[in-house]
Design a protein around this motif. Sequence first.
Motif, PDB file in Angstrom:
ATOM      1  N   TRP A 260      -2.779   9.328   0.238  1.00 42.57           N
ATOM      2  CA  TRP A 260      -4.275   8.891   0.224  1.00 42.57           C
ATOM      3  C   TRP A 260      -4.641   8.812  -1.108  1.00 42.57           C
ATOM      4  O   TRP A 260      -5.167   8.071  -1.442  1.00 42.57           O
ATOM      5  CB  TRP A 260      -5.024  10.068   1.087  1.00 42.57           C
ATOM      6  N   PHE A 261      -4.372   9.880  -1.768  1.00 37.96           N
ATOM      7  CA  PHE A 261      -4.857   9.929  -3.173  1.00 37.96           C
ATOM      8  C   PHE A 261      -4.488   8.456  -3.965  1.00 37.96           C
ATOM      9  O   PHE A 261      -5.121   7.963  -4.663  1.00 37.96           O
ATOM     10  CB  PHE A 261      -4.413  11.097  -3.962  1.00 37.96           C
ATOM     11  N   PHE A 262      -3.055   8.269  -3.934  1.00 42.49           N
ATOM     12  CA  PHE A 262      -2.386   7.120  -4.404  1.00 42.49           C
ATOM     13  C   PHE A 262      -3.322   5.981  -3.924  1.00 42.49           C
ATOM     14  O   PHE A 262      -3.631   5.178  -4.869  1.00 42.49           O
ATOM     15  CB  PHE A 262      -1.000   7.136  -4.141  1.00 42.49           C
ATOM     16  N   THR A 263      -3.345   5.871  -2.544  1.00 45.07           N
ATOM     17  CA  THR A 263      -4.359   4.572  -1.990  1.00 45.07           C
ATOM     18  C   THR A 263      -5.562   4.518  -2.757  1.00 45.07           C
ATOM     19  O   THR A 263      -5.952   3.414  -3.065  1.00 45.07           O
ATOM     20  CB  THR A 263      -4.205   4.745  -0.569  1.00 45.07           C
ATOM     21  N   LEU A 264      -6.253   5.550  -2.842  1.00 47.26           N
ATOM     22  CA  LEU A 264      -7.656   5.773  -3.313  1.00 47.26           C
ATOM     23  C   LEU A 264      -7.499   4.862  -4.836  1.00 47.26           C
ATOM     24  O   LEU A 264      -8.459   4.250  -5.098  1.00 47.26           O
ATOM     25  CB  LEU A 264      -8.047   7.026  -3.541  1.00 47.26           C
ATOM     26  N   LEU A 265      -6.610   5.422  -5.686  1.00 48.15           N
ATOM     27  CA  LEU A 265      -6.279   4.895  -6.926  1.00 48.15           C
ATOM     28  C   LEU A 265      -6.393   3.250  -7.013  1.00 48.15           C
ATOM     29  O   LEU A 265      -6.938   2.692  -7.583  1.00 48.15           O
ATOM     30  CB  LEU A 265      -5.286   5.546  -7.611  1.00 48.15           C
ATOM     31  N   VAL A 266      -5.477   3.021  -5.834  1.00 47.19           N
ATOM     32  CA  VAL A 266      -5.111   1.552  -5.746  1.00 47.19           C
ATOM     33  C   VAL A 266      -6.622   0.679  -5.375  1.00 47.19           C
ATOM     34  O   VAL A 266      -6.813  -0.407  -5.755  1.00 47.19           O
ATOM     35  CB  VAL A 266      -3.973   1.226  -5.035  1.00 47.19           C
ATOM     36  N   GLU A 267      -6.945   1.183  -4.388  1.00 43.89           N
ATOM     37  CA  GLU A 267      -8.227   0.595  -3.853  1.00 43.89           C
ATOM     38  C   GLU A 267      -9.379   0.582  -5.006  1.00 43.89           C
ATOM     39  O   GLU A 267      -9.930  -0.564  -5.172  1.00 43.89           O
ATOM     40  CB  GLU A 267      -9.082   1.560  -2.825  1.00 43.89           C
TER      41      GLU A 267
END
Lengths: 233, 256
Positions: free
Chosen positions: A211-218
């Motif tokens: 989720w953390f990874f996704t937040l960065l990409v978002e």
Amino acid sequence: MFSFLDGIIIGSGVHAMPLSTILSTMFGGLGMAGLIFIVALAGSLPLGVLVALCRMSKNRVLSFLAKIYISFLRGTPLILQLMFIYFAPYYIFGLKLSLTWRMGACFIGFILNYAAYFAEIYRAGIQSIPLGQYEAASVLGYSRSQTFTKIVFPQVIKRIAPAMGNEVITLIKDTSLAFVLSIAEMFTMAETLAAAMVSMVPYVLAAALYWFFTLLVEFALGKFEKKLSYYHD
Amino acid sequence: MSEKKEILRIDHIKKAFGDNQVLKDISLTVSHGEVVAIIGPSGSGKSTLLRCATLLETMDSGTLAYGDLVVAQDDASGKAVYGDKQVLKEARMRFGLVFQQFNLFPHYTVLKNIMDAPLLVQKRDEKEVEQEARELLEKMGLSDKADMVPCDLSGGQQQRVAIARALAMNPEILFFDEPTSALDPELTKEVLRVIRQLAEEHMTMVIVTHEMRFARDVADHIIFMDGGVIVEEGPAQQLIDNPQHARTKAFLAQDE
């Protein structure tokens, strides 16, 4: 890296494990997931353009081949594709499978698979550009390649950014499929730890890190779209 | 007029889309400094004629030449044969086209819209091109819009940028395909004013238009097309004020 946490032990008895070990293992897995993510994008974003152009080509053979390519790669599970690519040299040519090939097969599988999805998004974007743009460029003397690279493609990127963002975020989570090749990405690591500790904690940690990874990409995608918002059409 | 340099020559052009014969044997020459207006009802073939002249459509037969550059002519069987890539490229350097829908490049600023083709296609010096582009913008009354993007401009402003973009290539002849048909009456005025100014400077132009009064005032020569043929042509005022052919009369009467 996490040695300051050495004193904290998670679990009890034979299943106990220092938090520092858990974290460094999980972050190692995150790093590998990140590597797969970056290589997959670096390969599939340009390859997708090529496949889309073939798919739209007036050359029927080229167009047909691109259609088959897209259909097959979208129509079979990525997890099977990874296995086929990894084992193909052994079953077809009798070659020994090396550890480096494991990573190579993983990268190739992700690139080929995502290029198929990206190609269709590019195609939708390219077809949405009004004919008038091509005509204006033609009258001004732009060559076909200049028209595509300078006039059409930059406008396509803006139009497809939201759809591409969707796929890119899916890719983050799809990196977990590399576990089928026993690559030390985050899901593989979580599974190993969970088995050793007889605990769900590593899985929870994995979920949080994805989720953390996704937040960065978002966040990055948001910045990118904002940068392209200087005009609308 | 006959001693003036011939800029465009169209001879016996024919063009069909499937069974629909859109252009039936059209001939037309335009001399240096001449302004020709093409009028006629929708579907008369006037836009197709312009699109054939600007190489956006290929004609079936006939001759197309820009000055001494023959772009296409009939072979022995009477089918139009076009020149090679180099000929087409050279022809494109001789004309400009202003579209009904402007067709500006939305991702480029106004200035870049004007400068890009001279830099990329003609490979001219950047400083010189920028100076010329800014002069053109001033002439269009758009000096303060150089760094804006097309979507921030009104339709009339966009069309004036499109005219500047075409002029930046230094064409010998400028075509207009219904340049004001997508504009409100108020915005139409400012675009017509610019075209009028170009006519006064003796820019060679071919204008497809529905603005009869404008055509009468600005053009030297008017062509009335209907059903893929030139029904009537002549000096502008004469054709509008005193049409000879029944179809021309009917068409002009409808416009009143």
